[in-house]
Design an enzyme around this catalytic site. Structure first.
Site, PDB file in Angstrom:
ATOM      1  CD  GLN A   1      -2.017  -2.453   1.162  1.00 36.85           C
ATOM      2  OE1 GLN A   1      -0.426  -2.756   2.156  1.00 36.85           O
ATOM      3  NE2 GLN A   1      -3.096  -3.168   1.571  1.00 36.85           N
ATOM      4  CD  GLU A   2      -1.520   6.148  -1.781  1.00 40.31           C
ATOM      5  OE1 GLU A   2      -1.371   5.730  -3.414  1.00 40.31           O
ATOM      6  OE2 GLU A   2      -1.564   7.104  -1.199  1.00 40.31           O
ATOM      7  CB  SER A   3       0.152   4.085   3.470  1.00 35.18           C
ATOM      8  OG  SER A   3      -0.527   2.599   3.478  1.00 35.18           O
TER       9      SER A   3
END
Lengths: 266, 311
Positions: A54-56
């Site tokens: 996930q980009e987070s």
């Protein structure tokens, strides 16, 4: 599974279409909803070595329920790696390590350009949307990009109002002008009526398959550009028992995917 | 010297009208208690930034305190679009904010450049998009295309950002400001270290000795920090790993309220202006929704294998 159990809803079919684009060993950057379900179907069927991030900042999360955002609490415990945006978007994505990016758009055009910024004029918007977030870098820097969209003349466009995330921009050669590899970019637009695939030469999306219950005529009527039809156009294969079992028993036992029915994915 | 103070004092002393603020968080560890105090004190003409903004930024915009927003995204996630953000840009209510738009790659890189003392940084995203065709208050300085001095190719560069103040919410800090986090980080570390001053709000204040038991978790060292505020449940309705979950009920309540200007104002009256501080806010929450609802947000314990730095 019995024939009755093989009944499925459109969002399940769309997730399976996404899953079938993922190859074993792919590193996939996923958002929530369809991308996450699709990548997990792939992992539990034909691509056990697919890996997700996930980009987070999360890699190889082990969520106990479907994540509701890329920053969801359930992505934290059990992950193999948690860092920052610089780690995932910078080190892994910009560093060229991500195979597949999975995006949805409020508006998508025939070259796979995506608009998530504004409907209408930028300075005086009819409808202001969230903006790029991670979409622009994912669309530009993942090796293959899968796009999810609703199939109607408002969501699909000859030309988007605003290119938030470039696909093939204005056609062949356009990505190269910006120093982007020509062999990267959108692969498919998966809609609630069809799978549109991008032609390697013209960079335009054409009709590859129509979903069971939908027809070529209906799809042409609901597509705002002169949609080319593949010579071997065919019905989209329905979900297999194995794919449905993965969705219902492992990935989404709470059936959160049904939320997409209310959002028009029927 | 201890930098521990109340939220009221920290915001009064270190946040000023016209300041450029980095506000950390990524649904995870949103410094909501500080946001509410900024609204109570009516700090105005702010420039705000963070990658992936959410309900907290929407609230600051709706309260009319934001002049400029260096943005990548603003949405209420599962609850839908940011209502105050939309009203500002579509209808100029309460006023139209000035928006400079980047992405979740370029903006963290700009903060990293600021933290590292670099004037600008090359990025590989944004090219070919309309993000390069819209410029607001940064004008021609939004980005430049330069020639890569090593291979002669055109290269997009974006400027370093150096906020006046960073506000971050962390799991624990000591009284001097050594701030430790675990879990999803977003752009918190780089945003904080890019800023001139850092306000740390935390779930708990621990001793310097406890910080030293696991120093690899420190993302901001004390010499960067001007204030430390102990504020349990300071990120509610967002979450803090190891402490409490996202409050979906409350997130939905904000979305419903912010659907209309009147609803939004009533929400601020009840949950921001109507409470003196975070303690009063939590008390009001428990009175309104019951202790069981509050207790239900608390995280379970699932401890890691203990780490040891001994030699």
């Amino acid at each position: 599974m019995s024939a009755a159990e093989l009944d499925y809803i459109k969002p399940e079919l769309m997730a399976c279409c996404g899953a079938r684009e993922i190859r074993d060993g792919d590193l996939v950057i996923v958002g929530t909803g369809f991308p996450s379900v699709a990548a997990n179907i792939a992992k539990y069927t034909h691509a056990p070595n697919a890996r997700m991030m996930q980009e987070s900042g999360v890699y190889d999360a082990q969520p106990k329920r479907p994540a509701l955002s890329v920053g969801d609490p359930c992505l934290n415990p059990g992950a193999a790696f948690i860092g920052s945006l610089i780690d995932v978007m910078g080190m892994f994505l910009q560093g060229g390590k991500v195979d597949v990016g999975f995006l949805s758009g409020s508006q998508v055009d025939k070259y796979g350009n995506i608009n998530t910024t504004v409907i209408g004029d930028y300075g005086n918007p009819k409808s202001r949307l969230p903006g790029s977030g991670g979409a622009n870098p994912i669309g530009l820097l993942a090796k293959r990009v899968l796009i999810i969209a609703l199939h109607d003349k408002r969501r699909l466009a000859e030309r988007v109002d605003f290119i938030t995330t470039p696909g093939y921009i204005d056609g062949p050669g356009a990505r190269a002008k910006w120093g982007l590899p020509e062999d990267q970019g959108p692969e498919v637009i998966i809609t609630n009526k069809a799978v549109l695939r991008f032609d390697k030469e013209t960079k335009e999306a054409y009709l590859e398959s129509y979903h069971p219950g939908n027809t070529v005529e209906e799809i042409l009527e609901n597509t705002p550009w002169d949609l080319k039809v593949a010579p071997d156009v065919h019905e989209t294969p329905p979900p297999t028992a194995e794919e449905l079992r993965a969705i219902r028993e492992i990935i989404d036992p709470m059936r959160m995917i049904t939320i997409y029915l209310k959002r028009g994915y029927v | 010297m201890s930098k521990v103070m109340t939220m009221k004092e920290a915001i009064e002393r270190f946040v000023h009208d016209g300041d450029f603020l980095f506000i950390g968080g990524y649904i995870c560890r949103t410094p909501f208690a500080a946001i509410h105090e900024i609204i109570r004190q009516g700090k105005k003409d702010l420039t705000i930034t963070r990658s992936n903004a959410a309900d907290d930024f929407d609230m600051l915009i709706g309260a009319g305190l934001v002049k400029r927003f260096i943005a990548t995204f603003l949405s209420l996630g599962v609850y839908g679009l940011g209502r105050c953000f939309r009203r500002s840009l579509e209808k100029g209510i309460p006023h139209k904010i000035e928006l400079e738009e980047y992405t979740n790659l370029s903006l963290p890189m700009m903060l990293m450049a600021g933290a590292l003392g670099m004037p600008f940084i090359p990025v590989k995203d944004m090219v070919g998009s309309d993000l390069l065709n819209v410029k607001s208050f940064m004008g021609e300085d939004k980005y430049k295309v330069i020639v890569n001095p090593f291979d002669g190719t055109p290269t997009l560069v974006v400027p370093a950002l150096k906020p006046d103040v960073a506000i971050i919410h962390v799991q624990q800090a000591d009284e001097h400001g050594n701030a430790q986090v675990w879990g999803i980080e977003g752009d918190c570390k780089w945003g904080a270290n890019a800023a001139e001053k850092v306000i740390v709000t935390c779930e708990r204040i621990v001793s310097r000795e406890i910080i030293g038991k696991d120093p690899s978790r420190t993302i901001v060292p004390d010499f960067r920090v001007v204030a430390v505020v102990e504020e349990p449940f300071g990120a509610h309705p967002g979450y803090t790993p190891g402490f409490y979950d996202v409050d979906f009920m409350f997130g939905s309540l904000y979305q419903q309220a912010s659907n209309t200007e009147e609803g939004f104002r009533a929400f601020l009256e009840e949950w921001v202006y109507g409470v003196e501080d975070r303690t009063a806010y939590i008390q009001h929450y428990i009175e309104k929704f019951g202790y069981a609802q509050f207790r239900g947000l608390w995280a379970d314990f699932d401890y890691s294998y203990p780490v040891s730095y001994a030699y």
